[in-house]
Write a protein that holds these residues in place. Structure first.
Motif, PDB file in Angstrom:
ATOM      1  N   THR A 101     109.194  38.335  -8.729  1.00  0.00           N
ATOM      2  CA  THR A 101     108.612  39.371  -7.864  1.00  0.00           C
ATOM      3  C   THR A 101     107.253  39.863  -8.361  1.00  0.00           C
ATOM      4  O   THR A 101     106.642  40.720  -7.731  1.00  0.00           O
ATOM      5  N   GLY A 196     116.076  47.833  -0.762  1.00  0.00           N
ATOM      6  CA  GLY A 196     115.514  46.495  -0.961  1.00  0.00           C
ATOM      7  C   GLY A 196     116.424  45.413  -0.402  1.00  0.00           C
ATOM      8  O   GLY A 196     115.962  44.477   0.251  1.00  0.00           O
ATOM      9  N   GLY A 348     114.683  45.375  -5.449  1.00  0.00           N
ATOM     10  CA  GLY A 348     114.164  46.701  -5.069  1.00  0.00           C
ATOM     11  C   GLY A 348     114.353  47.727  -6.185  1.00  0.00           C
ATOM     12  O   GLY A 348     113.518  48.621  -6.370  1.00  0.00           O
ATOM     13  N   LEU A 379     108.382  43.376  -1.887  1.00  0.00           N
ATOM     14  CA  LEU A 379     109.544  42.555  -1.516  1.00  0.00           C
ATOM     15  C   LEU A 379     109.197  41.540  -0.425  1.00  0.00           C
ATOM     16  O   LEU A 379     109.654  40.400  -0.470  1.00  0.00           O
TER      17      LEU A 379
END
Ligand code: NAD
Length: 427
Positions: A101, A196, A348, A379
């Motif tokens: 991420t 998330g 998240g 995200l």
């Protein structure tokens, strides 16, 4: 120490997936070895005085898998089933999560073997302070930053921060994330993982051509992650037809009124037991229900080679860490089930933890719109990158996620330590 019965080994599941990515990336044996093993494993034993005056001993762990991308980051779990291989797997997954991420953290995880519901609030405070003291040299805002996980929440994080600050003679808010707002926590952190998961679920539905209004969902686990996932998906028009916690699994073909269910759960001592507008079903059958989306949000290894062939969902969104054991991967792939892996699906939490750490480090406080917007941006970009990598390399999403993450960490390490060999690529 009472050794728990281990049916699947989550560390082996992590290694199996890592090795597939390492093969694709043609990692050198040296890089492979460095990334397979944690950098540091700390085992602590300490005692606290219980409310009845008895002294009781506890075993605790903190495993730092990697600090290649930044200070290590990862939750602390209070559970009777905590064991070293579980903590090692969870720590590595944190490394891969940040790698997949783009969060500038390494990976760590900790835990204490205990039954938190049997401990009073004051006992939990003493336990958390004793664990913090035992790990005072390991934790640090620029070294290793804990967060909540199963069995822990803002109270424990606040006590950890307070104890660490007392030991260092100054307030050190950035040593831990997931704190109460008044203790330097961030808006949006409590619900971040579930939010998330719901963002990732909606993005997946869009890619696969499902309409949210006609999508049914089954969610295993109704703690921090499961509850907030259920709420956000309900608010987005999905029909949540099954939920469960450790006490009971419930089915309602018409879809649960999630706000009403949450109100019941909170008033009922945080348990789903006894909820009337639903049928109780065997725990195991929640996983094999005819729902479009299955969201395991409780613990690891709930889908294995034993039950993978019976899964009926089209999509699995891994809200928990490691809910699918590696021996189930091929079976689910063969069935054509889209599995969105944990290291992207539940990122998240670490993303808003990163925001909390940034706010603490810079003595800032961001509003909720800023947080939600940045969360959605990170995200969405991670999900697009994941999908594009899977498409261009013709890989399942999980393998693509590991390829992205392992490549990032391995390439950073290669450059940092001037390790021989060319740039790492997947082509
Ligand atoms: P939690 O302790 O708040 O909730 C866990 C839930 O799972 C509870 O409802 C519990 O009753 C239920 N449960 C436990 N065993 C069960 C079983 N066998 N069947 C059905 N339900 C069962 O924990 P959490 O923070 O929600 O974490 C859940 C999972 O999500 C864990 O895998 C954790 O590592 C992962 N996770 C959590 C966060 C976070 O921010 N809290 C972030 C990323 C990933």
């Amino acid at each position: 120490m009472n050794a728990p019965v281990i049916q699947q080994n989550p560390y082996q599941s992590m290694l199996d997936r890592f090795n597939i990515a390492a093969d694709i990336l043609q990692l050198t044996p040296s890089l492979r070895q460095k990334l397979q093993q944690p950098e540091k494993q700390v085992l602590v034993n300490f005692s606290i005085t219980l409310d009845n005056g008895e002294e009781k001993n506890f075993d605790g762990y903190r495993v730092i898998h990697s600090t290649v991308l930044g200070p290590s980051k990862g939750g602390i779990r209070y559970d009777t089933g905590v064991h070293l291989d579980e903590v090692k797997a969870l720590a590595a997954w944190m490394t891969w999560k940040s790698g997949a991420t783009g969060i500038p953290f390494g990976g760590a995880k900790g835990g204490i073997i205990c039954e938190p519901i049997e401990l009073s609030k004051t006992e939990l405070e003493r336990l958390t302070r004793a664990y913090t003291k035992a790990l005072a040299d390991t934790f640090g805002p620029d070294k290793d930053v804990p967060a909540p996980d199963m069995g822990t929440g803002p109270d424990e994080m606040g006590w950890l921060m307070d104890e660490f600050s007392l030991l260092h003679g100054k307030p050190v808010h950035a040593v831990v994330t997931g704190k109460h707002l008044h203790s330097g926590g961030s808006l949006g952190r409590t619900e971040a993982t579930g939010k998330g998961v719901s963002i990732i679920t909606l993005l997946t539905l869009k890619k696969l051509g499902f309409s949210p209004a006609h999508t049914t969902v089954a969610i295993q686990g109704f703690g921090n992650v499961g509850l907030h996932t259920a709420l956000f998906l309900y608010e987005n028009g999905l029909k949540v037809i099954a939920v469960s916690d450790i006490d009971v699994a419930l089915h309602n073909a018409d879809g649960f009124d999630i706000p009403q269910l949450i109100a019941y759960y909170n008033a009922n001592g945080r348990s789903l037991l006894g909820y009337k507008n639903a049928d109780a079903i065997p725990h195991e059958s929640l996983l094999t229900l005819n729902a479009d989306v299955l969201i395991p949000a409780a613990k690891e290894d709930v889908i294995t080679a034993r039950n993978a062939a019976d899964i009926n969902a089209n999509i699995i969104i891994e809200a928990a860490n490691g809910p699918v054991a590696s021996d189930a991967d091929a079976i689910l792939n063969q069935k054509g089930i889209t599995v969105v892996p944990d290291i992207v699906a539940n990122a998240g939490g670490v993303t808003v933890s990163y925001f909390e750490w940034l706010q603490n480090s810079h003595l800032e406080s961001w509003d909720i719109d800023t947080i939600n917007q940045k969360l959605e941006e990170i995200l969405s970009a991670s999900f697009e990158n994941l999908y594009e990598t899977a498409r261009s390399l013709s890989l399942p999403l999980r393998t693509a996620a590991y390829v992205i993450a392992v490549k990032k960490v391995a390439e950073t390490l290669r450059l940092k330590q001037n390790i021989p060999g060319g740039a790492i690529t997947a082509n």
